[in-house]
Design a protein around this motif. Sequence first.
Motif, PDB file in Angstrom:
ATOM      1  N   TYR A 159       0.793  -1.376  -0.021  1.00 29.36           N
ATOM      2  CA  TYR A 159       0.148   0.027  -0.089  1.00 29.36           C
ATOM      3  C   TYR A 159       0.797   1.233   0.032  1.00 29.36           C
ATOM      4  O   TYR A 159       0.433   2.330   0.529  1.00 29.36           O
ATOM      5  N   TRP A 439     -16.962   6.928   3.950  1.00 30.51           N
ATOM      6  CA  TRP A 439     -16.379   6.582   2.687  1.00 30.51           C
ATOM      7  C   TRP A 439     -15.778   5.339   2.914  1.00 30.51           C
ATOM      8  O   TRP A 439     -15.662   4.824   4.017  1.00 30.51           O
ATOM      9  N   SER A 440     -15.545   4.559   1.811  1.00 32.29           N
ATOM     10  CA  SER A 440     -15.099   3.214   1.942  1.00 32.29           C
ATOM     11  C   SER A 440     -13.802   2.580   1.544  1.00 32.29           C
ATOM     12  O   SER A 440     -13.247   3.189   0.296  1.00 32.29           O
ATOM     13  N   THR A 441     -13.372   1.773   1.863  1.00 36.67           N
ATOM     14  CA  THR A 441     -12.450   0.861   1.344  1.00 36.67           C
ATOM     15  C   THR A 441     -12.716  -0.776   1.434  1.00 36.67           C
ATOM     16  O   THR A 441     -12.977  -1.195   2.529  1.00 36.67           O
ATOM     17  N   ASP A 442     -12.616  -1.423   0.382  1.00 37.93           N
ATOM     18  CA  ASP A 442     -12.894  -3.078   0.504  1.00 37.93           C
ATOM     19  C   ASP A 442     -14.287  -3.205   1.208  1.00 37.93           C
ATOM     20  O   ASP A 442     -14.271  -4.134   2.227  1.00 37.93           O
ATOM     21  N   GLY A 446     -14.257   3.171   5.637  1.00 35.02           N
ATOM     22  CA  GLY A 446     -12.732   3.914   5.815  1.00 35.02           C
ATOM     23  C   GLY A 446     -12.446   5.057   6.622  1.00 35.02           C
ATOM     24  O   GLY A 446     -11.698   5.237   7.221  1.00 35.02           O
ATOM     25  N   ALA A 473      -4.071   0.358   3.971  1.00 37.43           N
ATOM     26  CA  ALA A 473      -5.110   0.586   2.742  1.00 37.43           C
ATOM     27  C   ALA A 473      -5.784   1.555   2.555  1.00 37.43           C
ATOM     28  O   ALA A 473      -5.988   2.223   1.513  1.00 37.43           O
ATOM     29  N   ARG A 474      -6.321   1.912   3.863  1.00 36.49           N
ATOM     30  CA  ARG A 474      -7.166   3.402   3.932  1.00 36.49           C
ATOM     31  C   ARG A 474      -6.519   4.295   3.787  1.00 36.49           C
ATOM     32  O   ARG A 474      -6.967   5.357   2.859  1.00 36.49           O
ATOM     33  N   THR A 477      -6.129   4.606  -0.204  1.00 41.73           N
ATOM     34  CA  THR A 477      -7.407   5.130  -0.754  1.00 41.73           C
ATOM     35  C   THR A 477      -7.537   6.658  -0.656  1.00 41.73           C
ATOM     36  O   THR A 477      -8.123   7.222  -1.616  1.00 41.73           O
ATOM     37  N   SER A 481      -7.584   9.379  -4.045  1.00 35.11           N
ATOM     38  CA  SER A 481      -8.623  10.207  -4.052  1.00 35.11           C
ATOM     39  C   SER A 481      -8.032  11.838  -4.113  1.00 35.11           C
ATOM     40  O   SER A 481      -8.515  12.522  -4.895  1.00 35.11           O
ATOM     41  N   PRO A 488     -12.994  10.764  -1.335  1.00 29.51           N
ATOM     42  CA  PRO A 488     -12.974   9.179  -1.288  1.00 29.51           C
ATOM     43  C   PRO A 488     -14.156   8.489  -1.548  1.00 29.51           C
ATOM     44  O   PRO A 488     -15.336   8.971  -1.634  1.00 29.51           O
TER      45      PRO A 488
END
Length: 490
Positions: A159, A439-442, A446, A473-474, A477, A481, A488
Amino acid sequence: MEVMAYTWMLLSMYILGHCLILYGEANEAQALGNFLKSRLSKKPSPVLHFTAQLDVNTGFSHDYIQPQGGSMETDKIIALPGQPSGVDFNHYSGYVTVDSKAGRALFYYFAESPENSSTKSLVLWFNGGPACSSLIGAMTELGPFRVNNDSKTLFRNNYAWNNVANVIFVESPAGVGFSYSNTTLDYQRTGDKSTETDAYTFLINWLERFPQYKSRDVYITGESYGGHYVPQLANTILLNNKNTNQTLINLKGIAVGNGWIDDRTCYLGQFDYLWTHALNSDETNKGIHTYCHYFNDKDPEQCKNFIYKSNIEPGNIDGYNIYAPLCPIDSSSLTKTSSNSVNSFDPCSNHYMSSYLNRADVQTALHAKVSAWDLCNDSIHGGWTDSAATILPIIKNLMSNGIRIWLYSGDVDSVVPVTSTRYAINKLKLSIKTAWRPWSTDEEVGGYVVEYDGLTLVTVRDAGHLVPSYQPARALTMISSFLEGALPPP
């Protein structure tokens, strides 16, 4: 009124400095605490408007183009000791002279992107402190490698931010990490203004060494006291871009994580965060609100007592991340705690990094000229000559010039908590363009984001002060963005 406000500021800096030292082994927090204590004998600096002109009081030269001894070819890293196989990007490290007369040079580590490096943006990264090494960011946060628990080998950070940009980690100011000056007096007269000037001089000369990046979009990022470094450097770039004799830097935006940007709101946010996260008692919180009244003390002695209680009550925790485990004091237990995985936070990672960077073969591979590397240089704090009480006027100026500004915040940091950032933004009285939303990751939340007119606030869920260390990871992301100019993903 001014006397009472000053009394409160001195008291706050002393007690908060004591608090930050108590928390875990967070060296960047300790550096910030020591710095605040060092300001006790000085009146708070006024709002500083950086003009990038010669300051005869500091003795720092502002001739930006400096004679250089290095080159892109000689700075290229053949291989780092213990690096994993399959490294598919070029990386470089070395020195850029920022004052040839003083013999002052800043060390950098530069990781190009594995894909499309010839077109991707250039991102600068600064750790805070002040006077903490940006190799903390490179080796424990957003860089391409992390150090294994054997302190001898590296593993890949999937990442890493160089997946989406070409990233420079700058050890700033001189005296930090591998950066140095042959004029020892420089270490006693370092401050915001000289640090900003040297950072700008570094970038101008670095671009001469890597001319293919002169036309790239440039973004400046950092964390903690980087809340000073990053906006100040951006402001200086804008000022010097108006000079036709200077290299035009295509500055597009800045991103600051858990940044110390405004003294008053930072202090207020710290106390409120401790209480709302069950780290302070009701009685202590009520006492602070009753007797301190924030820079207008009703009873300085009672205020002092309750601030002391506020900082003792959390106990022995890591203020960087109030829910994270501490690294065992017994060094023989270190390897038992590590998973050597970027997806699992290792509280002992600073130890592995420090041991690795102090190895002779590693320093040779990095082209380092300083044999002893440390996370932070506490000795610089006592000589810090200037520190603005607030950076908000500079942020306003950047906004008015169309610079993209993101303030992001790990939500389990109590050193410079999300409450401090929100209180600072509230002082700007900005209108909302995009309402608060997750907002989101996977497919997981996130964090949360709200877009104001000219500035964006992003929180990163379950992340501490060093956001990419806890939530890589977050963090990727989030920064992807930011570089794309989009919020995001919802």
